[in-house]
Design an enzyme around this catalytic site. Structure first.
Site, PDB file in Angstrom:
ATOM      1  N   LEU A  15     -41.835 -26.648  34.005  1.00 18.31           N
ATOM      2  CA  LEU A  15     -40.904 -25.890  33.181  1.00 18.31           C
ATOM      3  C   LEU A  15     -40.945 -26.364  31.734  1.00 18.31           C
ATOM      4  O   LEU A  15     -41.356 -27.480  31.442  1.00 18.31           O
ATOM      5  CB  LEU A  15     -39.484 -26.019  33.738  1.00 18.31           C
ATOM      6  CG  LEU A  15     -39.283 -25.472  35.151  1.00 18.31           C
ATOM      7  CD1 LEU A  15     -37.867 -25.748  35.631  1.00 18.31           C
ATOM      8  CD2 LEU A  15     -39.600 -23.985  35.206  1.00 18.31           C
ATOM      9  N   CYS A  16     -40.477 -25.500  30.847  1.00 19.95           N
ATOM     10  CA  CYS A  16     -40.399 -25.764  29.416  1.00 19.95           C
ATOM     11  C   CYS A  16     -39.702 -27.104  29.175  1.00 19.95           C
ATOM     12  O   CYS A  16     -38.686 -27.372  29.817  1.00 19.95           O
ATOM     13  CB  CYS A  16     -39.626 -24.626  28.759  1.00 19.95           C
ATOM     14  SG  CYS A  16     -39.470 -24.761  26.978  1.00 19.95           S
ATOM     15  N   PRO A  17     -40.256 -27.930  28.335  1.00 21.75           N
ATOM     16  CA  PRO A  17     -41.357 -27.728  27.405  1.00 21.75           C
ATOM     17  C   PRO A  17     -42.706 -28.265  27.904  1.00 21.75           C
ATOM     18  O   PRO A  17     -43.662 -28.323  27.141  1.00 21.75           O
ATOM     19  CB  PRO A  17     -40.910 -28.516  26.182  1.00 21.75           C
ATOM     20  CG  PRO A  17     -40.237 -29.722  26.782  1.00 21.75           C
ATOM     21  CD  PRO A  17     -39.518 -29.168  28.023  1.00 21.75           C
ATOM     22  N   ASP A  42     -44.089 -20.735  34.225  1.00 28.22           N
ATOM     23  CA  ASP A  42     -42.862 -20.726  33.432  1.00 28.22           C
ATOM     24  C   ASP A  42     -42.888 -19.516  32.503  1.00 28.22           C
ATOM     25  O   ASP A  42     -43.745 -19.420  31.613  1.00 28.22           O
ATOM     26  CB  ASP A  42     -42.759 -22.016  32.629  1.00 28.22           C
ATOM     27  CG  ASP A  42     -41.507 -22.090  31.784  1.00 28.22           C
ATOM     28  OD1 ASP A  42     -40.589 -21.269  31.988  1.00 28.22           O
ATOM     29  OD2 ASP A  42     -41.446 -22.979  30.915  1.00 28.22           O
ATOM     30  N   ASP A  48     -43.508 -19.311  24.158  1.00 34.00           N
ATOM     31  CA  ASP A  48     -43.799 -20.639  23.619  1.00 34.00           C
ATOM     32  C   ASP A  48     -45.257 -20.840  23.214  1.00 34.00           C
ATOM     33  O   ASP A  48     -45.531 -21.433  22.170  1.00 34.00           O
ATOM     34  CB  ASP A  48     -43.421 -21.726  24.627  1.00 34.00           C
ATOM     35  CG  ASP A  48     -41.931 -21.781  24.911  1.00 34.00           C
ATOM     36  OD1 ASP A  48     -41.145 -21.213  24.112  1.00 34.00           O
ATOM     37  OD2 ASP A  48     -41.550 -22.375  25.928  1.00 34.00           O
TER      38      ASP A  48
END
Length: 85
Positions: A15-17, A42, A48
């Site tokens: 998951l981010c980041p 994600d 992103d």
């Protein structure tokens, strides 16, 4: 004819980041123009990764969604000099 990627990253489940951080680390180890293929699940990476490329001077070669797996090809851009303080 397309150039095969210099490196493939399987970042599904992160998951981010983390996907962008791992992509950035991988690109630093490669010469200018080398392509990294990245797989991620994600959904935030859809925003992103292009933003990261635009901000860091790398080139987003392609982005596609294959049954929920987001697949990116990113070419390493030139090194940018550190800003003077």
């Amino acid at each position: 004819m397309t150039t095969p990627p210099a490196l493939s990253l399987d970042l599904r489940g992160l998951l981010c980041p983390l996907p962008v951080l791992r992509l950035a680390k991988a690109l630093r180890s490669l010469p200018e123009g080398a392509v990294v293929e990245m797989q991620a699940t994600d959904r935030a990476s859809w925003i992103d990764v292009p933003h990261f490329c635009a901000q860091s001077g790398h080139r987003l070669v392609s982005a596609r969604d294959e049954a929920g797996v987001l697949i990116y090809a990113v070419a390493r851009g030139p090194d940018r000099p550190e800003p003077e303080s």
